[in-house]
Scaffold this motif. Structure first.
Motif, PDB file in Angstrom:
ATOM      1  N   PHE A 128      21.318 -13.577   3.554  1.00  0.00           N
ATOM      2  CA  PHE A 128      21.501 -13.385   2.118  1.00  0.00           C
ATOM      3  C   PHE A 128      22.964 -13.079   1.802  1.00  0.00           C
ATOM      4  CE2 PHE A 128      19.828  -9.460   4.023  1.00  0.00           C
ATOM      5  CZ  PHE A 128      20.895  -8.607   3.827  1.00  0.00           C
ATOM      6  N   GLY A 129      23.335 -13.300   0.540  1.00  0.00           N
ATOM      7  CA  GLY A 129      24.660 -12.973   0.048  1.00  0.00           C
ATOM      8  C   GLY A 129      24.548 -12.027  -1.128  1.00  0.00           C
ATOM      9  N   LEU A 130      25.379 -10.995  -1.139  1.00  0.00           N
ATOM     10  CA  LEU A 130      25.296  -9.943  -2.149  1.00  0.00           C
ATOM     11  C   LEU A 130      26.493  -9.978  -3.092  1.00  0.00           C
ATOM     12  CD1 LEU A 130      24.218  -6.998   0.174  1.00  0.00           C
ATOM     13  CD2 LEU A 130      22.734  -8.403  -1.266  1.00  0.00           C
ATOM     14  N   SER A 131      26.275  -9.458  -4.275  1.00  0.00           N
ATOM     15  CA  SER A 131      27.345  -9.243  -5.241  1.00  0.00           C
ATOM     16  C   SER A 131      27.654  -7.744  -5.246  1.00  0.00           C
ATOM     17  CB  SER A 131      26.921  -9.714  -6.624  1.00  0.00           C
ATOM     18  OG  SER A 131      27.905  -9.387  -7.601  1.00  0.00           O
ATOM     19  N   LEU A 132      28.869  -7.376  -4.819  1.00  0.00           N
ATOM     20  CA  LEU A 132      29.248  -5.963  -4.687  1.00  0.00           C
ATOM     21  C   LEU A 132      30.348  -5.611  -5.676  1.00  0.00           C
ATOM     22  CD1 LEU A 132      29.465  -5.527  -0.781  1.00  0.00           C
ATOM     23  CD2 LEU A 132      27.461  -5.321  -2.274  1.00  0.00           C
ATOM     24  N   ARG A 133      30.453  -4.305  -5.925  1.00  0.00           N
ATOM     25  CA  ARG A 133      31.559  -3.768  -6.713  1.00  0.00           C
ATOM     26  C   ARG A 133      32.130  -2.581  -5.959  1.00  0.00           C
ATOM     27  NH1 ARG A 133      30.452  -2.441 -12.883  1.00  0.00           N
ATOM     28  NH2 ARG A 133      29.182  -0.735 -11.995  1.00  0.00           N
ATOM     29  N   LEU A 134      33.461  -2.617  -5.735  1.00  0.00           N
ATOM     30  CA  LEU A 134      34.150  -1.567  -5.001  1.00  0.00           C
ATOM     31  C   LEU A 134      35.049  -0.788  -5.944  1.00  0.00           C
ATOM     32  CD1 LEU A 134      35.354  -3.716  -1.932  1.00  0.00           C
ATOM     33  CD2 LEU A 134      33.125  -2.625  -2.259  1.00  0.00           C
ATOM     34  N   ALA A 135      34.992   0.519  -5.854  1.00  0.00           N
ATOM     35  CA  ALA A 135      35.854   1.379  -6.667  1.00  0.00           C
ATOM     36  C   ALA A 135      36.680   2.251  -5.738  1.00  0.00           C
ATOM     37  CB  ALA A 135      35.024   2.241  -7.610  1.00  0.00           C
ATOM     38  N   PHE A 136      37.989   2.363  -6.018  1.00  0.00           N
ATOM     39  CA  PHE A 136      38.907   3.147  -5.202  1.00  0.00           C
ATOM     40  C   PHE A 136      39.507   4.270  -6.035  1.00  0.00           C
ATOM     41  CE2 PHE A 136      38.782  -1.129  -3.457  1.00  0.00           C
ATOM     42  CZ  PHE A 136      38.668  -0.919  -2.082  1.00  0.00           C
ATOM     43  N   ASP A 137      39.970   5.316  -5.350  1.00  0.00           N
ATOM     44  CA  ASP A 137      40.582   6.450  -6.061  1.00  0.00           C
ATOM     45  C   ASP A 137      41.954   6.083  -6.611  1.00  0.00           C
ATOM     46  OD1 ASP A 137      38.430   8.161  -5.642  1.00  0.00           O
ATOM     47  OD2 ASP A 137      39.166   8.777  -3.673  1.00  0.00           O
ATOM     48  N   THR A 138      42.664   5.204  -5.908  1.00  0.00           N
ATOM     49  CA  THR A 138      44.003   4.773  -6.334  1.00  0.00           C
ATOM     50  C   THR A 138      44.044   3.241  -6.353  1.00  0.00           C
ATOM     51  OG1 THR A 138      44.804   4.821  -4.048  1.00  0.00           O
ATOM     52  CG2 THR A 138      45.123   6.817  -5.371  1.00  0.00           C
ATOM     53  N   ALA A 178      35.762   4.669  -2.850  1.00  0.00           N
ATOM     54  CA  ALA A 178      35.113   5.870  -3.369  1.00  0.00           C
ATOM     55  C   ALA A 178      33.670   5.578  -3.757  1.00  0.00           C
ATOM     56  CB  ALA A 178      35.889   6.387  -4.577  1.00  0.00           C
ATOM     57  N   ASN A 179      33.395   4.334  -4.088  1.00  0.00           N
ATOM     58  CA  ASN A 179      32.054   3.964  -4.507  1.00  0.00           C
ATOM     59  C   ASN A 179      31.812   2.498  -4.187  1.00  0.00           C
ATOM     60  OD1 ASN A 179      29.537   4.359  -5.623  1.00  0.00           O
ATOM     61  ND2 ASN A 179      30.192   3.954  -7.727  1.00  0.00           N
ATOM     62  N   VAL A 180      30.649   2.183  -3.602  1.00  0.00           N
ATOM     63  CA  VAL A 180      30.244   0.800  -3.317  1.00  0.00           C
ATOM     64  C   VAL A 180      28.894   0.578  -3.987  1.00  0.00           C
ATOM     65  CG1 VAL A 180      29.684  -0.908  -1.548  1.00  0.00           C
ATOM     66  CG2 VAL A 180      31.464   0.807  -1.108  1.00  0.00           C
ATOM     67  N   GLU A 181      28.837  -0.425  -4.849  1.00  0.00           N
ATOM     68  CA  GLU A 181      27.613  -0.688  -5.597  1.00  0.00           C
ATOM     69  C   GLU A 181      27.142  -2.121  -5.366  1.00  0.00           C
ATOM     70  OE1 GLU A 181      27.874   1.963  -9.579  1.00  0.00           O
ATOM     71  OE2 GLU A 181      29.426   0.412  -9.370  1.00  0.00           O
ATOM     72  N   VAL A 182      25.842  -2.334  -5.537  1.00  0.00           N
ATOM     73  CA  VAL A 182      25.223  -3.651  -5.375  1.00  0.00           C
ATOM     74  C   VAL A 182      24.637  -4.070  -6.719  1.00  0.00           C
ATOM     75  CG1 VAL A 182      23.532  -5.017  -4.106  1.00  0.00           C
ATOM     76  CG2 VAL A 182      24.664  -3.071  -2.993  1.00  0.00           C
TER      77      VAL A 182
END
Length: 551
Positions: free
Chosen positions: A516-526, A458-462
Motif C-alpha cells: 500500500f501507499g500512504l499520504s502523510l503529513r510531516l510537521a517540524f519545530d523549525t 514533531a508530528n507525523v499524520e496519516v
C-alpha cells in the motif's frame, strides 16, 4: 586555404540535425558541411538571382564537396522554448501540437570559423565571397548571420576536425552530414541505376512471359524515370527538397555521407542561471530534465501515477550513459569504487515533477544528488536524449538546468523550506509494518529522516479516506491496504486515504515489503529545506514530500 567566418548578430543559432526529431531538443553544432553548402546554394537563388547553377558555381561546389571542413566554434548555451502549434480548427476548438524549438545561445561577437583545405581559382573564390556576404542566415531563418571570406584564420584557435579513430579524453563524437566525394558518388549512382534497371527488367520479363509475349527490354522513358530518382551529381544533390526526400523514403539525402567529428564535451553548455564565482568551485547537486513526447503523440506524456516506472527507465539510461568502460558513476549507482554502498542516501534520487498545466502528467524529472555530480555523471546528463519503458511511447529528454539546490529553488517549489510537508507521491514503508517498536510507521518515518540528516518530525499524520488526518501512532497494520486500520481514539476506525490507489508502487525488480501507499503529513519545530524523500523507492519517484500547499 579557404576560411568562412560567421557572426551571429541575433545571438542565436537554430538547427536540428538531419537524423533527429525536432522534439528531441538537439542542436546541430557545428553546422554540418552539407547544411553550409545548401545554405550557400539557397543564397545564390534567393539573393543573387540565380535561375540555375552555372559553370563557375558548379566548379565551386564540387571543390568544396571534395574536402571536409574543420571548425573553430564558440561555446554556447543550449536552451529551448515550447510552442503549441495549431494543427486543426480555430479559436476554442483549435487542436494544437507541442513543438520544442531548441537553439544555441551565443555570446556577443561570437564567431564561427569554417576552414576548407582547398585553394580556389579567382572566379570561384570571388563567387564564394559574394555568396557569404549575401547569406542572411545559417540553419533556420531565425539564425541570422554576417559572413565573410578570409584567406586565413586567426592564430591560436582550437579546431574541431574529422575523426580518424576514437575520440580523445575531453572530446565526444558527433556525426555530421557531408556531401559525398564526387567520384565516389558517380560510381554509387551508376551501380544503383544498374540494380534498379535489372530489377525492373526481371519484373517486366515475368509479366511478358505470363501474357505469352516476348520481352524486348525496358523503354527509354522507364530508364529515364529510374535515373531521375537520383541527383545527377553532388552539386545537384544540394538542390534536393527535404519533404520530397522523406516522402520517397530516403533516410538521408542521396549524395551524402556521415562523418564523425571530435567535439569538446563542453561545446554545448546547458544551464538555467550563470553561477557565481563561489558556486563554480562546487559540484552541482541538482539537474532538471524536461520530458517531451513525439509530436505525432504530443499529448502522450506519462501519467504521474506511473512515475516510478519512468524514473527507473531514466535511471537505467543515466547509468549506461555514465559508464565509459571502467564502471558507471557512483552518483547513480550509490556504490563506490570499493563496492561500499551509500547508506546516507547521498547518491542521486529522481523526483517526478508536474510543472506544466496538467498536474496529472509527468513533464520534468529533477535529479537530486547531495554528493554532487562527478565528471561521469556530467557526461550522462549532457548526453541523454531519449528514454523508454516497455511498450510505452518514447520520451525525449532535454537537460533544462544544472546547478545547486538554491539556483533551482524558484523553478521547483518542492525544494523550498517549510515547517510542514505533505506527500506528493505515495509513501511506501521500507520495512514490514508493525504496530509498535522500531518498525512502526512513526519510527520508520523518523529513522528515514535521521538517515538523511534531517531533524525528527514533531508530528507525523496519516490521511484517512474521509479527508481527516490521524496520528501515525493510530495505525494498526496488515499485509494489504485493505487490512490497514487507523483508530481515531473515539473507538472508531478509518481506512487510509485512496489518494494514491492508482499509483504504481513497486519497482520492476525489487517489490516493496508492503502493498500500500500512504499520504502523510510531516510537521517540524523549525523550517526544514526540501526536497524530502522517504521510504521504499524514494530514489525512483516514491515518497516525495512538498511544502504544504503543493508543488
Amino acid at each position: 586555404m579557404t576560411v568562412l567566418a560567421y557572426r551571429f548578430p541575433g545571438g542565436r543559432y537554430h538547427a536540428t540535425p538531419w537524423n533527429a526529431h525536432v522534439n528531441e531538443g538537439l542542436v546541430e553544432w557545428p553546422p554540418s558541411p552539407f547544411r553550409i553548402l545548401r545554405a550557400l546554394v539557397a543564397t545564390g537563388y534567393g539573393r543573387l538571382g540565380w535561375t540555375a547553377i552555372e559553370e563557375t558555381a558548379r566548379d565551386l561546389f564540387e571543390r568544396l564537396s571534395s574536402v571536409l571542413p574543420s571548425y573553430s566554434c564558440p561555446v554556447g548555451t543550449v536552451a529551448h522554448s515550447r510552442h503549441y502549434m495549431p494543427v486543426k480548427g480555430t479559436g476554442t476548438n483549435a487542436t494544437t501540437t507541442k513543438v520544442i524549438d531548441a537553439f544555441l545561445r551565443l555570446p556577443t561577437n561570437a564567431t564561427l570559423f569554417v576552414r576548407y583545405d582547398v585553394e580556389l581559382p579567382d572566379a570561384p573564390r570571388a563567387l564564394l565571397a559574394s555568396l557569404v556576404r549575401a547569406q542572411p542566415y545559417l540553419g533556420r531563418a531565425e539564425a541570422w548571420v554576417e559572413g565573410e571570406l578570409l584567406s586565413r584564420a586567426p592564430d591560436g584557435l582550437h579546431w574541431i576536425v574529422p575523426l580518424s579513430d576514437s575520440s580523445a579524453p575531453g572530446e565526444e563524437r558527433v556525426e555530421l552530414l557531408a556531401s559525398e566525394v564526387p567520384d565516389v558518388y558517380h560510381r554509387w549512382r551508376a551501380d544503383f541505376i544498374a540494380r534498379e534497371v535489372e530489377r525492373r527488367e526481371e519484373a517486366d520479363r515475368a509479366k511478358a512471359a505470363a501474357k505469352g509475349k516476348t520481352f524486348k527490354g525496358i523503354s527509354k522513358s522507364d530508364r529515364a524515370k529510374i535515373e531521375a530518382q537520383l541527383p545527377r551529381d553532388v552539386v545537384d544533390s544540394l538542390l534536393q527538397d527535404t519533404t520530397s526526400l522523406r516522402k520517397d523514403g530516403w533516410s538521408q539525402p542521396p549524395g551524402t555521407r556521415w562523418i564523425g567529428y571530435a567535439r569538446p564535451v563542453d561545446a554545448l553548455v546547458p544551464r538555467v542561471v550563470t553561477p557565481s564565482r563561489r558556486e563554480r568551485t562546487k559540484r552541482p547537486t541538482a539537474a532538471l530534465l524536461a520530458l517531451s513526447s513525439d509530436s505525432a503523440r504530443a499529448d502522450v506524456l506519462p501519467p504521474i501515477a506511473d512515475a516510478v516506472r519512468r524514473c527507473e527507465a531514466l535511471h537505467e539510461a543515466l547509468v549506461r550513459r555514465s559508464d565509459p568502460g571502467d564502471g558507471p558513476s557512483p552518483c547513480f549507482t550509490g556504490t563506490g569504487a570499493n563496492g561500499q554502498r551509500d547508506t546516507d542516501h547521498r547518491h542521486a534520487s529522481l523526483i517526478p515533477l508536474t510543472l506544466g498545466k496538467r498536474k496529472d502528467r509527468l513533464d520534468h524529472v529533477l535529479v537530486y544528488c547531495p554528493m554532487g555530480f562527478d565528471d561521469k555523471a556530467h557526461q550522462a546528463l549532457f548526453g541523454i536524449r531519449k528514454t523508454w519503458a516497455g511498450d510505452l511511447p518514447d520520451l525525449f529528454v532535454t537537460l533544462a538546468g544544472l546547478g545547486s539546490v538554491e539556483s533551482l529553488r524558484q523553478t521547483v517549489p518542492l525544494m523550498c523550506s517549510a515547517r510542514t510537508f505533505r506527500s506528493e507521491t505515495a509513501f511506501v514503508p521500507a520495512r514490514f509494518l508493525k504496530a509498535k517498536g522500531k518498525d512502526s510507521l512513526l519510527e520508520q518515518v523518523q529513522r528515514e529522516l535521521e538517515f538523511r540528516n534531517l531533524p525528527r518530525a514533531a508530528n507525523v499524520e496519516v490521511e484517512v479516506i474521509d479527508g481527516r488526518w490521524l496520528p501515525a501512532s493510530a495505525v494498526r497494520p496488515g499485509r494489504r491496504a485493505s487490512d490497514l486500520i487507523l483508530a481515531d481514539g473515539n473507538g472508531e476506525s478509518s481506512r487510509p486515504s485512496a489518494r494514491f490507489r492508482s499509483f504504481l508502487r513497486a519497482r520492476a525488480k525489487r517489490p516493496p515489503p508492503v502493498a500500500f501507499g500512504l499520504s502523510l503529513r510531516l510537521a517540524f519545530d523549525t523550517p526544514v529545506e526540501g526536497p524530502i524523500l522517504l521510504g521504499y523507492g524514494s530514489h525512483f519517484g516514491l515518497g516525495v514530500f512538498s511544502p504544504e500547499g503543493g508543488m
